[in-house]
Write an enzyme that holds these catalytic residues in place. Structure first.
Site, PDB file in Angstrom:
ATOM      1  CD  GLU A 144      -2.698  -1.410   0.005  1.00 50.64           C
ATOM      2  OE1 GLU A 144      -2.941  -0.436  -0.730  1.00 50.64           O
ATOM      3  OE2 GLU A 144      -3.106  -2.556  -0.251  1.00 50.64           O
ATOM      4  CE1 TYR A 166      -3.136  -6.024  -6.010  1.00 52.41           C
ATOM      5  CE2 TYR A 166      -4.855  -6.486  -7.624  1.00 52.41           C
ATOM      6  CZ  TYR A 166      -4.450  -5.886  -6.440  1.00 52.41           C
ATOM      7  OH  TYR A 166      -5.342  -5.160  -5.689  1.00 52.41           O
TER       8      TYR A 166
END
Length: 612
Positions: free
Chosen positions: A355, A437
């Site tokens: 993150e 991803y």
């Protein structure tokens, strides 16, 4: 055509292309006053928005996002999750059934717009679930600014995904995607994708936010707290100022970020420390047995930011906050909301590293993640893998070997979808994860293999230098990669992003002679690649032969994984390639394709031969 007419026509065309290629980005300044009713999980909002049109276009309408309108039964998000069944996003389901469909009426999300004005004039608007279309009283001309004012109220939804009330970790309010946010406008037009639970896009904006909330709450946010001595949790000597209704006022500011997010809970603790050369980091979480890893995180977070600043470009904002938000992890301007509970420090840091890296690949390098989620999630995953390998060193061939193996196993399932698809339009939730991803991360891993890790590192630095605080596209990144490497890389970009074709090379045959060994390689796959072919001698010496791919037109000169001897190129149309090395069988212990194990070959079992 007469010569004079031809000259005029050529001039018009040149001006069109010049205008078409000119880069611009819109700008916004928000001033918001928010009054929270913590008992009822609602709030009243007032907003003044100064919006600057830096485009060459005259705007007659504007659009706002109203994300919370998605959190209710029969919303588009609910319909999408329900139609996908067990193939959808598991975080929005229980036993394959959409959890949105059972939200109680009093816990449905909503953002109710009372009115909106432009320069004091009432405007007509229509709400299309999570999108609000606003018809302007006066057009916004190029290079001009207008002022919108707005009044609304909102119901904080049951937390299903990212936002909401009373999540499973006991956090009272996670306030993300919580305000009417103006949509991005660029060369592709308005970015008005319906919110179905995934990605975002927004103009860089300044925020001045005042939040009134019950005095026993602690607020964590992405921004600068302007009155830390008047609120709970940030200053031991604070004198909390309350009004007659026993509310405290929190004043936050932030400049040049994409989104302002905050969270509030009565049990939050706040810790802070300074990373050398920035930023100041805040940890906002509930201290208990399940969050013990947060107390161990400071040295790891410090090293993480130092690695990122050195390798990927400097974090430009003064602060960053890791906030316990209670649902997975999601990045916002100068903060992230993440799960607080973690088994150990490595698990927690994996989430923080991912993150946190979105501050580079979504915030500072603000690609349109709804259109190119692989640049957002994939590049972030690469940074996560790169930093975690240094924070928690392991004896592995390379930092990305586990991701490569996961990709190989997934391909065998036969449900892969191209990375080029729009984020919310993948048919299978797992396929979206791998397209965005995994293939996005391996895009960079494969580029490192093709052009050399030094060139990849330089490409990432130049990408940051040229495009930070802007909205780059994949074309901008590829332009830099080609310039740094001197290679043509368009072929790879097309194969890897626009198709689900795979790499599959192998050793077809080995023949030993008295003074040499001849190896026949075969391309069994659909994606051509340059090949690093190595031999290991009995005395453990490794010699690598680079077999370039003709389509790159320039060959790799160096790589941190070893020096090599360059061979004649392998044409992409040619299925087999023969190489002879000056070692006989008695001198060799092993030979194979890519000893570094970076190439995303879906069947690597036939890439190596042990010589006995």
């Amino acid at each position: 055509m007469r010569k004079s007419a031809a000259i005029i026509f050529a001039f018009i065309i040149s001006q069109f292309h010049a205008q078409q290629g000119a880069y611009y980005q819109q700008a916004a300044k928000y001033k918001m006053d928010i009054d929270v009713n913590a008992e009822k999980f609602t709030y009243q909002g007032k907003q003044t928005l100064e919006y600057t049109n830096n485009s060459p276009d005259e705007l007659n309408v504007v659009y706002f996002h109203l994300y919370w309108n998605a959190f209710k039964p029969n919303s588009m998000m609910d319909q999408r999750v329900s139609s996908q069944g067990k193939n959808g996003d598991g975080r929005l389901q229980k036993n394959g059934i959409s959890t949105l469909s059972s939200i109680p009426k009093d816990q449905e999300g909503s953002q109710n717009i009372h009115w909106i004005k432009q320069n004091g004039k009432d405007l007509k608007f229509e709400v299309q679930e999570t999108i609000m279309k606003v018809y302007l009283a006066e057009s916004i001309k190029p290079n001009s600014t207008t002022i919108f004012t707005m009044d609304w109220d909102a119901v904080i939804p049951q937390q299903i995904r990212r936002s909401g009330r009373n999540n499973r970790e006991g956090v009272d309010m996670t306030m993300t995607q919580w305000y009417p946010k103006i949509a991005e406008y660029d060369y592709d037009g308005w970015a008005t994708f319906d919110y179905l639970g995934r990605e975002f896009h927004a103009p860089f904006s300044d925020f001045d936010v005042t939040i009134k909330i019950n005095k026993d709450y602690v607020v964590g946010a992405g921004g600068i707290l302007e009155n830390p001595t008047e609120v709970k949790g940030y200053d031991a000597a604070a004198k909390i100022k309350t009004e007659k209704d026993k509310k405290t006022t929190w004043k936050w500011t932030a400049k040049n970020i994409l989104d302002f997010a905050w969270s509030a809970d009565r049990d939050y603790s706040v810790e802070s420390f300074n990373v050398p050369e920035g930023p100041k980091v805040y940890l906002v979480y509930q201290k208990n047995d399940k969050t013990k890893a947060w107390g161990e995180s400071q040295p790891y977070i410090t090293k993480y930011f130092q690695i990122m600043n050195n390798h990927f470009g400097k974090y430009v904002y003064p602060t960053y906050a890791f906030i316990q938000g209670g649902d997975g992890g999601m990045e916002y301007g100068m903060c992230t909301m993440i799960l607080g509970e973690a088994k150990n420090i490595k698990d927690l840091m994996g989430l923080m590293a991912h993150e946190g890296s979105h501050s580079w690949y979504q915030q500072m390098l603000a690609t349109n993640e709804s259109v190119r989620p692989w640049m957002d999630e994939g590049f972030t995953s690469y940074a996560e893998g790169y930093t975690m390998y240094q924070l928690f060193p392991e004896q592995l061939p390379n930092p990305f070997i586990e991701r490569l193996n996961a990709y190989r196993n997934f391909v065998k399932k036969g449900i892969e979808e191209p990375a080029v698809w729009l984020g919310d339009h993948h048919d299978n939730g797992t396929a979206y994860t791998y397209a965005s991803y995994v293939k996005g991360e391996l895009y960079l891993v494969q580029l490192g293999y093709i052009m050399g890790e030094q060139n990849l590192a330089e490409t990432l630095k130049q990408y940051y230098d040229q495009w930070s605080m802007k909205h780059p596209s994949d074309r901008d990144f590829l332009h830099i990669a080609q310039k740094v490497s001197g290679m043509d890389l368009k072929w790879f970009h097309n194969y890897w992003i626009n198709t689900t074709k795979t790499i599959d090379y192998g050793i077809k045959d080995v023949k030993y002679d008295d003074k040499s060994t001849t190896i026949t390689l075969i391309n069994k796959g659909q994606v051509p690649m340059p090949i690093d072919f190595s031999v290991m001698t009995k005395d453990k010496k490794v010699v690598t032969y680079q077999i370039p791919l003709n389509m790159t037109h320039t060959w790799k000169e160096k790589d941190i994984y070893g020096e090599f001897k360059t061979m004649p190129y392998w044409a992409w149309t040619q299925k087999e390639y023969t190489i002879t090395v000056p070692y006989n069988k008695s001198q060799l212990s092993a030979l194979g394709i890519d000893f570094s194990q970076r190439i995303a070959d879906v069947n690597p079992e036939d890439n190596f031969v042990e010589v006995k």
